[in-house]
Scaffold this active site. Structure first.
Site, mmCIF file in Angstrom:
data_model
loop_
_atom_site.group_PDB
_atom_site.id
_atom_site.type_symbol
_atom_site.label_atom_id
_atom_site.label_comp_id
_atom_site.label_asym_id
_atom_site.label_seq_id
_atom_site.Cartn_x
_atom_site.Cartn_y
_atom_site.Cartn_z
ATOM 1 N N GLY A 240 0.768 -1.237 0.000
ATOM 2 C CA GLY A 240 0.000 0.000 0.000
ATOM 3 C C GLY A 240 0.793 1.279 0.000
ATOM 4 O O GLY A 240 0.221 2.367 -0.079
ATOM 5 N N GLU A 279 4.279 -6.717 1.556
ATOM 6 C CA GLU A 279 3.798 -7.084 0.220
ATOM 7 C C GLU A 279 3.644 -5.806 -0.579
ATOM 8 O O GLU A 279 2.560 -5.243 -0.650
ATOM 9 C CB GLU A 279 2.431 -7.749 0.324
ATOM 10 C CG GLU A 279 2.369 -8.928 1.258
ATOM 11 C CD GLU A 279 0.937 -9.364 1.536
ATOM 12 O OE1 GLU A 279 -0.014 -8.595 1.297
ATOM 13 O OE2 GLU A 279 0.784 -10.493 2.004
ATOM 14 N N GLY A 281 3.619 -3.650 -3.973
ATOM 15 C CA GLY A 281 3.487 -3.739 -5.418
ATOM 16 C C GLY A 281 3.893 -2.434 -6.080
ATOM 17 O O GLY A 281 4.979 -2.288 -6.645
ATOM 18 N N ARG A 282 3.022 -1.457 -5.939
ATOM 19 C CA ARG A 282 3.217 -0.161 -6.583
ATOM 20 C C ARG A 282 4.554 0.489 -6.229
ATOM 21 O O ARG A 282 5.233 1.021 -7.093
ATOM 22 C CB ARG A 282 2.071 0.762 -6.130
ATOM 23 C CG ARG A 282 1.957 2.062 -6.867
ATOM 24 C CD ARG A 282 0.916 2.952 -6.179
ATOM 25 N NE ARG A 282 -0.296 2.232 -5.836
ATOM 26 C CZ ARG A 282 -1.367 2.156 -6.617
ATOM 27 N NH1 ARG A 282 -1.379 2.758 -7.772
ATOM 28 N NH2 ARG A 282 -2.443 1.474 -6.238
ATOM 29 N N ARG A 318 -6.278 3.099 -15.026
ATOM 30 C CA ARG A 318 -6.331 3.721 -13.698
ATOM 31 C C ARG A 318 -7.091 5.053 -13.668
ATOM 32 O O ARG A 318 -7.887 5.272 -12.766
ATOM 33 C CB ARG A 318 -4.925 3.884 -13.099
ATOM 34 C CG ARG A 318 -4.193 2.552 -12.896
ATOM 35 C CD ARG A 318 -2.941 2.690 -12.056
ATOM 36 N NE ARG A 318 -3.260 3.063 -10.710
ATOM 37 C CZ ARG A 318 -3.183 4.283 -10.202
ATOM 38 N NH1 ARG A 318 -2.722 5.280 -10.927
ATOM 39 N NH2 ARG A 318 -3.537 4.522 -8.973
ATOM 40 N N TYR A 322 -10.179 4.497 -11.264
ATOM 41 C CA TYR A 322 -9.990 5.024 -9.901
ATOM 42 C C TYR A 322 -9.895 6.538 -9.856
ATOM 43 O O TYR A 322 -9.447 7.095 -8.849
ATOM 44 C CB TYR A 322 -8.676 4.505 -9.289
ATOM 45 C CG TYR A 322 -8.361 3.050 -9.401
ATOM 46 C CD1 TYR A 322 -9.188 2.096 -8.804
ATOM 47 C CD2 TYR A 322 -7.206 2.622 -10.034
ATOM 48 C CE1 TYR A 322 -8.847 0.750 -8.872
ATOM 49 C CE2 TYR A 322 -6.862 1.282 -10.104
ATOM 50 C CZ TYR A 322 -7.694 0.347 -9.520
ATOM 51 O OH TYR A 322 -7.350 -0.978 -9.576
ATOM 52 N N CYS A 348 -14.076 3.848 -27.745
ATOM 53 C CA CYS A 348 -15.429 4.400 -27.813
ATOM 54 C C CYS A 348 -16.121 4.334 -26.456
ATOM 55 O O CYS A 348 -17.021 3.519 -26.237
ATOM 56 C CB CYS A 348 -16.223 3.661 -28.866
ATOM 57 S SG CYS A 348 -15.449 3.846 -30.464
ATOM 58 N N GLU A 349 -15.658 5.142 -25.542
ATOM 59 C CA GLU A 349 -16.239 5.273 -24.204
ATOM 60 C C GLU A 349 -15.933 6.688 -23.745
ATOM 61 O O GLU A 349 -14.796 7.153 -23.890
ATOM 62 C CB GLU A 349 -15.536 4.334 -23.196
ATOM 63 C CG GLU A 349 -15.721 2.869 -23.407
ATOM 64 C CD GLU A 349 -17.053 2.342 -22.908
ATOM 65 O OE1 GLU A 349 -17.753 3.066 -22.165
ATOM 66 O OE2 GLU A 349 -17.393 1.215 -23.281
ATOM 67 N N TYR A 377 0.068 -1.604 -12.250
ATOM 68 C CA TYR A 377 -1.363 -1.608 -12.585
ATOM 69 C C TYR A 377 -1.637 -0.931 -13.927
ATOM 70 O O TYR A 377 -2.674 -0.307 -14.118
ATOM 71 C CB TYR A 377 -2.188 -0.971 -11.450
ATOM 72 C CG TYR A 377 -1.897 -1.606 -10.107
ATOM 73 C CD1 TYR A 377 -2.270 -2.921 -9.848
ATOM 74 C CD2 TYR A 377 -1.199 -0.916 -9.110
ATOM 75 C CE1 TYR A 377 -1.968 -3.527 -8.635
ATOM 76 C CE2 TYR A 377 -0.892 -1.518 -7.896
ATOM 77 C CZ TYR A 377 -1.289 -2.812 -7.659
ATOM 78 O OH TYR A 377 -0.985 -3.412 -6.462
HETATM 79 C C1 PLP Z 1 -2.720 -5.415 -4.001
HETATM 80 C C2 PLP Z 1 -2.167 -6.042 -2.794
HETATM 81 C C3 PLP Z 1 -0.906 -5.667 -2.345
HETATM 82 C C4 PLP Z 1 -0.051 -4.622 -3.014
HETATM 83 O O1 PLP Z 1 -0.594 -3.363 -2.947
HETATM 84 P P1 PLP Z 1 0.312 -2.091 -3.394
HETATM 85 O O2 PLP Z 1 -0.551 -0.945 -3.091
HETATM 86 O O3 PLP Z 1 0.582 -2.242 -4.852
HETATM 87 O O4 PLP Z 1 1.540 -2.112 -2.582
HETATM 88 C C5 PLP Z 1 -0.417 -6.311 -1.225
HETATM 89 N N1 PLP Z 1 -1.130 -7.268 -0.591
HETATM 90 C C6 PLP Z 1 -2.339 -7.650 -1.011
HETATM 91 C C7 PLP Z 1 -3.053 -8.724 -0.283
HETATM 92 C C8 PLP Z 1 -2.908 -7.047 -2.113
HETATM 93 O O5 PLP Z 1 -4.123 -7.423 -2.514
#
Ligand code: PLP
Length: 419
Positions: A240, A279, A281-282, A318, A322, A348-349, A377
């Site tokens: 997150g 965990e 991602g972004r 995105r 969002y 076409c949206e 993403y």
């Molecule tokens: C999407 C997700 C993440 C990663 O979220 P980021 O905002 O990209 O860091 C981590 N854990 C779980 C369970 C997720 O669903």
């Protein structure tokens, strides 16, 4: 150190690659990634965990390109997977199973069995019924499973509603009281190794407040479980951490919030013998990629000016999904004036836009722009809507550039259908 994406003599570079010159040689739109930015993000995360028992995992759903996964693996990160498909990709690129965590609200029996067979770090269970299924399968196969429960801490992440996950109105995790009962039950089951607590409160969080709340919640909950004899050995804090979507590459500013947020989060939780899992991602991959698109037309109505570009919501959803903000910058910074534009794609949206009401230079047809912070993403959420192919991905390493995903052809797509 020069930032990975930067202007030199008015031209945008990715490391040592002149993006304008490159764009003229290849088909647009495309994604392009900087290896050094990706490695730098991984390095920063690793540094924050120095001296701790620390397992930062990469949340593969943000971008599952195998070349990028390999770089991330080489930087020592583990993998956070949310499907059997992601688990298989993680294994194919050689992530150590002991560094793989598996969450997800709707794991199938087959996915759970694959995880059991693989022997991953932990299976993060998200409901009482899933708990029963895992317990049954472990007993039937007479195989011990290492688990965590994903707890829903009812914490406000102060982010967009669609990427907020830690409130009781969200489908994710198990409410605290129910989770507590399940932990006690799990502790009695010889086939379940209850090891951790998992939370993930949301995405694109840019202040440390929500993580302070999350730290406090985890600390107290772990304490309560320990008192009841449940042996908690790791805390999985989820992901997150946000990135700076407003970076215009004009000045050297932080591209992610890793350094602002992560120390606060980890500080609140470090205790002897406790492993801290993340965990992200972004924060790993988001700032390492941009989407380059060509202006096809400029168009004006009595109320609006549009830049119609060849990249669209099927490439980067995105903004449409969002209401996400991505900075948009020209590849050639040679304009003196600016105008307010909507930057829209050919799909076409009405919802097909990359930016709305944005002050931008009057980039003419045939010239290029870059959508900043598109590494996470972006392609992962791409589709063939309007029969638009998934676009190429390139990786830059110094002066070198190579294709890491070949643009789909219409033939590829056609041939996937049974006729
Ligand atoms: C999407 C997700 C993440 C990663 O979220 P980021 O905002 O990209 O860091 C981590 N854990 C779980 C369970 C997720 O669903």
């Amino acid at each position: 150190m020069t930032p990975a994406f930067h202007y030199k003599n008015g031209r945008l570079y990715c490391e040592a690659l002149d993006l304008h010159a490159f764009s003229r040689e290849v088909e647009t739109p495309f994604y392009i990634f900087s290896k050094s930015e990706l490695e730098n993000n991984c390095r920063q995360i690793n540094e924050m965990g120095k001296g701790l028992s620390f397992l930062p995992c990469y949340a593969m759903k943000a971008n599952y390109n195998p070349t990028l996964l390999t770089i991330i693996r080489d930087m020592g990160l583990g993998a956070d997977v949310v499907s059997g498909g992601e688990l298989q990709f993680a294994l194919k690129v050689g992530f150590d199973p002991q560094k793989i965590v598996f969450a997800g609200v709707g794991k199938t029996k087959e996915e759970i069995e694959l995880a059991m067979k693989t022997g991953i770090h932990s299976l993060n269970i998200e409901s009482a019924q899933e708990f029963e299924l895992v317990a049954d399968l472990a007993g039937t196969h007479r195989q011990k499973v290492r688990i965590a429960l994903r707890v829903n801490p009812d914490i406000e992440a102060h982010t967009h509603a669609y990427i907020s996950t830690g409130k009781h109105i969200n489908k994710f995790g198990i409410p605290e009281r129910e989770a507590e009962k399940l932990y006690l039950k799990a502790a009695e089951n010889p086939w379940l190794e209850v090891a951790g607590i998992h939370i993930h409160i949301g995405s694109q969080i840019t202040t440390s407040g929500p993580f302070e709340d999350a730290s406090k919640f985890m600390r107290e909950f772990a304490e309560r479980l320990k008192k009841q004899g449940v042996p908690i050995t790791f805390l999985d804090l989820g992901g997150g951490i946000g990135i700076n979507y407003h970076n215009n590459f004009k000045k050297d500013e932080p591209t992610t919030y890793i350094k602002d947020i992560l120390p606060v989060y980890l500080e609140g939780l470090k205790s002897p013998g406790m492993e801290l899992v993340l965990e992200l991602g972004r924060a790993v991959v988001g700032s390492a990629g941009i989407l380059v698109s060509k202006v096809l037309y400029q168009k004006e109505t009595p109320q609006k000016k549009f830049l119609i570009v060849d990249g669209a919501m099927n490439n980067l959803i995105r903004p449409s999904l969002y209401q996400a903000y991505h900075e948009i910058v020209p590849l050639m910074d040679r304009y003196k004036s600016s105008q307010v534009y909507d930057v829209v794609g050919p799909v076409c949206e009405t919802g097909d836009f990359l930016a709305r009401e944005r002050s931008l230079p009057p980039i003419p047809a045939g010239e290029y722009l870059a959508v900043v912070g598109a590494g996470a993403y972006g392609q992962a959420l791409a589709s063939n809507y309007n029969l638009r192919p998934r676009i190429a991905e390139y990786l830059v390493d110094g002066e070198e550039v190579r294709t890491i995903f070949k643009q789909e052809t219409i033939e590829d797509i056609f041939n996937r259908f049974e006729r």
